[in-house]
Design a protein around this motif. Structure first.
Motif, PDB file in Angstrom:
ATOM      1  N   VAL A 153       0.863  -1.116   0.078  1.00  0.00           N
ATOM      2  CA  VAL A 153      -0.084   0.023   0.245  1.00  0.00           C
ATOM      3  C   VAL A 153       0.725   1.110  -0.033  1.00  0.00           C
ATOM      4  CG1 VAL A 153      -1.610   1.306   1.276  1.00  0.00           C
ATOM      5  CG2 VAL A 153      -1.787  -1.131   1.191  1.00  0.00           C
ATOM      6  N   THR A 154       1.731   1.376   0.773  1.00  0.00           N
ATOM      7  CA  THR A 154       2.872   2.459   1.110  1.00  0.00           C
ATOM      8  C   THR A 154       3.475   2.699  -0.144  1.00  0.00           C
ATOM      9  OG1 THR A 154       3.074   1.942   3.334  1.00  0.00           O
ATOM     10  CG2 THR A 154       4.761   3.465   2.204  1.00  0.00           C
ATOM     11  N   PHE A 155       3.861   1.650  -1.164  1.00  0.00           N
ATOM     12  CA  PHE A 155       4.968   1.758  -2.357  1.00  0.00           C
ATOM     13  C   PHE A 155       3.899   2.192  -3.275  1.00  0.00           C
ATOM     14  CE2 PHE A 155       8.235  -1.658  -1.402  1.00  0.00           C
ATOM     15  CZ  PHE A 155       8.631  -0.891  -0.305  1.00  0.00           C
TER      16      PHE A 155
ATOM     17  N   PRO B 234      -3.404   4.994   9.311  1.00  0.00           N
ATOM     18  CA  PRO B 234      -3.781   5.914   8.274  1.00  0.00           C
ATOM     19  C   PRO B 234      -3.603   5.137   6.951  1.00  0.00           C
ATOM     20  CG  PRO B 234      -2.742   6.946  10.161  1.00  0.00           C
ATOM     21  CD  PRO B 234      -2.576   5.601  10.274  1.00  0.00           C
ATOM     22  N   MET B 235      -2.180   4.768   6.900  1.00  0.00           N
ATOM     23  CA  MET B 235      -2.087   4.306   5.327  1.00  0.00           C
ATOM     24  C   MET B 235      -2.827   3.313   4.959  1.00  0.00           C
ATOM     25  SD  MET B 235      -0.300   4.719   2.707  1.00  0.00           S
ATOM     26  CE  MET B 235       1.171   5.659   3.232  1.00  0.00           C
ATOM     27  N   LEU B 236      -3.321   2.384   5.855  1.00  0.00           N
ATOM     28  CA  LEU B 236      -4.207   1.145   5.343  1.00  0.00           C
ATOM     29  C   LEU B 236      -5.641   1.463   5.239  1.00  0.00           C
ATOM     30  CD1 LEU B 236      -2.660  -1.512   7.549  1.00  0.00           C
ATOM     31  CD2 LEU B 236      -2.188  -1.072   5.148  1.00  0.00           C
ATOM     32  N   THR B 237      -6.086   2.799   5.604  1.00  0.00           N
ATOM     33  CA  THR B 237      -7.547   3.250   5.886  1.00  0.00           C
ATOM     34  C   THR B 237      -7.492   4.645   4.745  1.00  0.00           C
ATOM     35  OG1 THR B 237      -6.996   4.611   7.832  1.00  0.00           O
ATOM     36  CG2 THR B 237      -7.966   2.387   7.852  1.00  0.00           C
ATOM     37  N   VAL B 238      -7.210   5.699   5.119  1.00  0.00           N
ATOM     38  CA  VAL B 238      -6.879   6.896   4.273  1.00  0.00           C
ATOM     39  C   VAL B 238      -6.166   6.799   3.112  1.00  0.00           C
ATOM     40  CG1 VAL B 238      -6.548   9.356   4.546  1.00  0.00           C
ATOM     41  CG2 VAL B 238      -7.613   8.147   6.484  1.00  0.00           C
ATOM     42  N   GLY B 239      -5.042   6.049   3.308  1.00  0.00           N
ATOM     43  CA  GLY B 239      -4.202   5.985   2.181  1.00  0.00           C
ATOM     44  C   GLY B 239      -4.658   5.292   0.974  1.00  0.00           C
TER      45      GLY B 239
END
Length: 381
Positions: free
Chosen positions: A59-61, A344-349
């Protein structure tokens, strides 16, 4: 421009190199979070950690690729807006904690192996770190990637030596099939302790071109991050009760193997990972400073000063002692990284990626503070 293969592999190798640090040196973390659940239970917990890292990395990448945020400060500003500075506080705390831990570990390692004063280990570590950081991102990427291959080779050699002598004991432990309660929680907890490492390797993602590449790189990074723990955990199965009773599980295994040359080689490789971890953290900090404080000014003149000061502060922190640093530091920072980055990354992101309606010009204004007219939609293959 990297080849397609290195484009997929480099982020994972750098992630693994930064992740390991001194944690695998004694095997204490592997025994504590995985081995105590039995060999089968430990393997299941390790799988949970690998899956957690793979999910967050993927997800981050993709988030970084879509919004072109190649340092953690830009990424957090895009993700959290004005609250992004809170992650800076979390990162600074982890930075000095990790630098303290690796300096203390290096000092103890060199003293135990050679009998030299502890400051020799600290000096060797600092020299290696400063050299790598001042050589720049390309050198760091190459060094961390190449050293990862060396580490895997030594770990596989270690595992082969254990199986040649005690393979029957490992097989018997696997056949027991012990799985104690709490393996799922410990797998998630170990993954969460190392979340910040994901945000430190964003400079390796500049060559990603498609969503498929970003997701594949993320999954591979999660697997590579957990891979060095696998041979250690399997080796512990040769005498799990003795390993769990020891403060330095790896020492117990090498005493049974009675192969001093392999132990020395093992420690040399781990010393290299200490340098990699410290260099990775300082590199991430300097990328953040360059973007935030030196937008229109050359950072090359300030880089040696920043590197020297941060390295010196890490040495000062190491005087608090390895045990106190680990026991009192990691837990609190873990919750900060979980609340400010992972969730936040796994939801908003994920929501921001799925919408894909953020014009890149708007994203650049949000991250860099620039004003541009016009709308340019983000392409998401």
């Amino acid at each position: 421009m990297r080849t397609q293969w290195t484009r997929y592999l480099t982020p994972g190798l750098v992630f693994q190199s930064v992740l390991i640090g001194g944690g695998y040196g004694t095997g204490a973390e592997i025994a504590r979070y995985f081995g105590r659940h039995g060999l089968v239970g430990g393997l299941m917990a390790l799988g949970v950690s690998a899956a957690g890292w793979a999910l967050l990395c993927a997800v981050t990448f993709e988030f970084v690729r879509v919004f072109q945020a190649y340092d953690y400060g830009s990424m957090m500003k895009c993700l959290l807006g004005r609250a992004g500075f809170l992650y800076d506080l979390c990162f600074y705390a982890m930075l000095f904690l990790v630098l303290g831990v690796v300096n203390a570990t290096a000092a103890a390692m060199v003293h135990d192996l050679t009998g030299l004063p502890p400051f020799v280990g600290t000096a060797l570590l600092s020299t290696g770190v400063i050299f790598l950081v001042l050589r720049g991102a390309e050198t760091i990427e190459k060094a961390l990637s190449l050293w990862a291959y060396v580490l895997y080779a030594v770990y596989l050699l270690f595992l082969a030596a254990v199986f040649s002598r005690f393979g029957h004991a490992v097989a018997a432990e696997l056949q027991r099939g012990e799985v104690s309660s709490g393996w799922l929680f410990d797998g998630l907890r170990y993954a969460s302790y190392n979340l910040i490492c994901v945000s430190m390797i964003l400079y390796t993602l500049r060559d990603l071109r498609t969503r498929r590449e970003a997701v594949a790189c993320g999954i591979l990074a999660g697997i590579l991050g957990a891979a060095p723990a696998l041979p250690l955990l399997l080796a512990m199965g040769s005498d799990l009760p003795a390993v769990l009773a020891s403060e330095t599980p790896v020492t117990v295994i090498f005493q049974r193997l009675d192969t001093p040359w392999l132990y020395i080689l093992f420690q040399i490789v781990l010393f290299g990972t200490l340098i990699e971890t410290a260099a990775g953290f300082i590199k991430a900090l300097e990328d953040r400073m360059e973007r935030a404080l030196f937008r229109n000014k050359p950072f090359d003149l300030a880089r040696p000063l920043v590197t020297g000061v941060v390295t010196a502060l890490g040495i000062c922190v190491s005087t608090f002692g390895l045990t106190d640093l680990i026991d009192k530091g990691y837990g609190a920072i873990c919750y900060g990284a979980l609340g400010l980055f992972a969730l936040p990354m796994l939801t908003v992101g994920v929501h921001m990626i799925r919408r894909s309606r953020y014009p890149r010009s708007a994203v650049r204004r949000k991250i860099h503070g620039k004003s541009k007219r016009g709308v340019e939609r983000t392409q998401t293959p």
